[in-house]
Design an enzyme around this catalytic site. Sequence first.
Site, PDB file in Angstrom:
ATOM      1  N   HIS A 153      46.551-121.169 -18.157  1.00 22.00           N
ATOM      2  CA  HIS A 153      45.174-121.532 -17.821  1.00 22.00           C
ATOM      3  C   HIS A 153      44.828-122.832 -18.527  1.00 22.00           C
ATOM      4  CE1 HIS A 153      40.902-121.192 -17.061  1.00 22.00           C
ATOM      5  NE2 HIS A 153      41.221-120.302 -16.145  1.00 22.00           N
ATOM      6  N   ASP A 165      44.012-113.880 -12.171  1.00 26.12           N
ATOM      7  CA  ASP A 165      44.650-113.638 -10.879  1.00 26.12           C
ATOM      8  C   ASP A 165      45.921-112.807 -10.965  1.00 26.12           C
ATOM      9  OD1 ASP A 165      42.817-114.938  -9.287  1.00 26.12           O
ATOM     10  OD2 ASP A 165      43.644-116.893  -9.800  1.00 26.12           O
TER      11      ASP A 165
HETATM   12  N1  CMC Z   1      54.762-121.100 -15.263  1.00 27.22           N
HETATM   13  C1  CMC Z   1      55.630-121.882 -15.957  1.00 27.22           C
HETATM   14  N2  CMC Z   1      55.241-122.914 -16.735  1.00 27.22           N
HETATM   15  C2  CMC Z   1      53.921-123.171 -16.817  1.00 27.22           C
HETATM   16  C3  CMC Z   1      52.960-122.410 -16.141  1.00 27.22           C
HETATM   17  C4  CMC Z   1      53.419-121.337 -15.346  1.00 27.22           C
HETATM   18  N3  CMC Z   1      52.543-120.581 -14.662  1.00 27.22           N
HETATM   19  N4  CMC Z   1      51.722-122.900 -16.392  1.00 27.22           N
HETATM   20  C5  CMC Z   1      51.899-123.929 -17.217  1.00 27.22           C
HETATM   21  N5  CMC Z   1      53.224-124.106 -17.479  1.00 27.22           N
HETATM   22  C6  CMC Z   1      53.823-125.099 -18.403  1.00 27.22           C
HETATM   23  C7  CMC Z   1      53.837-126.479 -17.751  1.00 27.22           C
HETATM   24  O1  CMC Z   1      55.039-126.709 -17.062  1.00 27.22           O
HETATM   25  C8  CMC Z   1      53.682-127.363 -18.963  1.00 27.22           C
HETATM   26  O2  CMC Z   1      54.914-127.410 -19.639  1.00 27.22           O
HETATM   27  P1  CMC Z   1      55.372-128.757 -20.435  1.00 27.22           P
HETATM   28  O3  CMC Z   1      54.351-128.929 -21.525  1.00 27.22           O
HETATM   29  O4  CMC Z   1      56.738-128.433 -20.912  1.00 27.22           O
HETATM   30  O5  CMC Z   1      55.334-129.855 -19.406  1.00 27.22           O
HETATM   31  C9  CMC Z   1      52.714-126.591 -19.866  1.00 27.22           C
HETATM   32  O6  CMC Z   1      52.937-125.220 -19.526  1.00 27.22           O
HETATM   33  C10 CMC Z   1      51.243-126.947 -19.672  1.00 27.22           C
HETATM   34  O7  CMC Z   1      50.916-126.775 -18.294  1.00 27.22           O
HETATM   35  P2  CMC Z   1      49.993-127.753 -17.466  1.00 27.22           P
HETATM   36  O8  CMC Z   1      50.368-127.671 -16.030  1.00 27.22           O
HETATM   37  O9  CMC Z   1      49.977-129.111 -18.103  1.00 27.22           O
HETATM   38  O10 CMC Z   1      48.580-127.090 -17.710  1.00 27.22           O
HETATM   39  P3  CMC Z   1      47.292-127.308 -16.849  1.00 27.22           P
HETATM   40  O11 CMC Z   1      46.152-126.995 -17.737  1.00 27.22           O
HETATM   41  O12 CMC Z   1      47.300-128.635 -16.174  1.00 27.22           O
HETATM   42  O13 CMC Z   1      47.424-126.195 -15.688  1.00 27.22           O
HETATM   43  C11 CMC Z   1      47.323-124.143 -14.516  1.00 27.22           C
HETATM   44  C12 CMC Z   1      46.810-124.952 -15.726  1.00 27.22           C
HETATM   45  C13 CMC Z   1      46.491-122.883 -14.369  1.00 27.22           C
HETATM   46  C14 CMC Z   1      47.143-124.974 -13.223  1.00 27.22           C
HETATM   47  C15 CMC Z   1      48.837-123.800 -14.727  1.00 27.22           C
HETATM   48  O14 CMC Z   1      48.981-122.996 -15.873  1.00 27.22           O
HETATM   49  C16 CMC Z   1      49.453-123.118 -13.511  1.00 27.22           C
HETATM   50  O15 CMC Z   1      49.927-123.799 -12.592  1.00 27.22           O
HETATM   51  N6  CMC Z   1      49.461-121.741 -13.480  1.00 27.22           N
HETATM   52  C17 CMC Z   1      49.936-121.031 -12.306  1.00 27.22           C
HETATM   53  C18 CMC Z   1      48.821-121.004 -11.245  1.00 27.22           C
HETATM   54  C19 CMC Z   1      47.702-120.038 -11.589  1.00 27.22           C
HETATM   55  O16 CMC Z   1      47.953-118.909 -11.991  1.00 27.22           O
HETATM   56  N7  CMC Z   1      46.451-120.485 -11.390  1.00 27.22           N
HETATM   57  C20 CMC Z   1      45.259-119.657 -11.589  1.00 27.22           C
HETATM   58  C21 CMC Z   1      44.426-120.108 -12.735  1.00 27.22           C
HETATM   59  S1  CMC Z   1      43.208-118.857 -13.209  1.00 27.22           S
HETATM   60  C22 CMC Z   1      42.117-118.742 -11.868  1.00 27.22           C
HETATM   61  C23 CMC Z   1      41.230-119.909 -11.795  1.00 27.22           C
HETATM   62  O17 CMC Z   1      40.241-119.949 -12.547  1.00 27.22           O
HETATM   63  O18 CMC Z   1      41.484-120.796 -10.963  1.00 27.22           O
END
Ligand code: CMC
Length: 428
Positions: A307, A364
């Site tokens: 998240h 989710d």
């Molecule tokens: N699986 C594997 N690796 C992950 C995941 C995941 N679900 N989420 C984040 N990471 C890793 C990412 O690759 C990165 O690694 P590194 O630092 O080595 O590059 C690190 O963790 C930080 O991730 P980020 O993408 O920079 O974080 P963000 O804040 O931009 O993204 C997120 C947040 C929710 C989009 C992401 O965690 C994600 O894609 N999760 C899966 C989709 C999901 O479940 N979304 C629902 C969110 S909750 C409902 C809502 O409010 O929308």
Amino acid sequence: MSKTAEIKFEDKSYSLPIVEGTENEQGIDIAKLRAESGLITLDPGFKNTGSTKSAITFLDGEKGILRYRGYSIEELAEKSTFLEVSYLLIYGELPTAEQLADFQSQIKVHTLVHEDIKKILEGFPSNAHPMGVLSSLVTALTAFYPESLDPNRSSDKVNMSIIRILAKMPTFAAWAYKNEVGHPVNYPDNSLDYCSNFLKMMFALPAEKYEVDPVISSALDKLLILHADHEQNCSTSTVRVVGSSQASLYASISAGINALWGPLHGGANSAVINMLEGIKKDGGDTKKWMAKAKDKDDPFRLMGFGHRVYKNFDPRAKIIKKAADDVLDKLGVNDPILDIAKGLEKEALEDQYFVDRKLYPNVDFYSGIIYRALGIPVDMFTVMFALGRLPGWIAQWKEMRENNEPIGRPRQIYVGENLRPYVGMEKR
Ligand code: CMC
């Protein structure tokens, strides 16, 4: 003495005021930075940028705290109802019994939609995704209620737009599903409460008697409470930015629905179920999928994990995990993907990759399992999220309008070509 932060750039120093919130959050006010120094700030994805001061929802991602108007999500999920929470978010205080009764009856009066909206619905092919249908029908409301186009009208008129959309969204959501399955639509039943009415419109068939199961209705009510607001997330920021141009409430909410649709936001609930089904079909080897999620050359991510703001646990996920157990138990449903989900969660929480990045299950991860147990099809999961998030979008839009916030318009660092002369076709 008020606090300031200093920025040093070249041979000058700039003093910037610190803004403090009621929970002692602190931010640097950079509004005058550009005028004084020529500098802008760059923060793709607004990862560390506050876009507004808001009194609606407080969230502490490090401590796993979520509160609506000061009330904890745990207490609201246990003791309140979705319409009571909607009132709280939109008007700022919990309603008295009289206020709640009035709010509920106003909503009941407006559940019906104009018959011509059915013609719009009939124009969609049956394979239309219900999120696209929902956002289109919400935009269509502007045509049926042109007085809603002006968000600067009296608060009574704006309030009528608020009541109408709260009342009609369940009808639209159920009809979007009926369109998908090719069944005739059901009209609202105003003898029922908000969730029961939605469930009846969604599931009743003309040839069969349909009784709403109170277990299903109350589980849905709880899910909607947990989704009702989440401060400045992607869809809510979209609603505020669209509304900041003085576009109408319906236009702003419709934009929010589209922003919610993507798999990184509200679309994650469907993506989780598709992922768990995929793992099951593949033999249930969770280790293999964990390895894929960690592999930077593999686009696969563990859906329902991680998240932007929660770096501890997502408090909603805790409540939902327990609710999933309760609902499946009460309904006597044995869903094998619940075991896969629990297995994945256990592994991820012990895995160094997930621990280092503070990745926990989000709202989710388990919500889809409950929706499935309630009989809601995967395509409709994000529509359910939209139904829950509606009061939050309304509250945030209303706050933004009442504070007369300026139009949302970020800046950029241009990295394209410098000025160059036009080259005629013959020389290219
Ligand atoms: N699986 C594997 N690796 C992950 C995941 C995941 N679900 N989420 C984040 N990471 C890793 C990412 O690759 C990165 O690694 P590194 O630092 O080595 O590059 C690190 O963790 C930080 O991730 P980020 O993408 O920079 O974080 P963000 O804040 O931009 O993204 C997120 C947040 C929710 C989009 C992401 O965690 C994600 O894609 N999760 C899966 C989709 C999901 O479940 N979304 C629902 C969110 S909750 C409902 C809502 O409010 O929308």
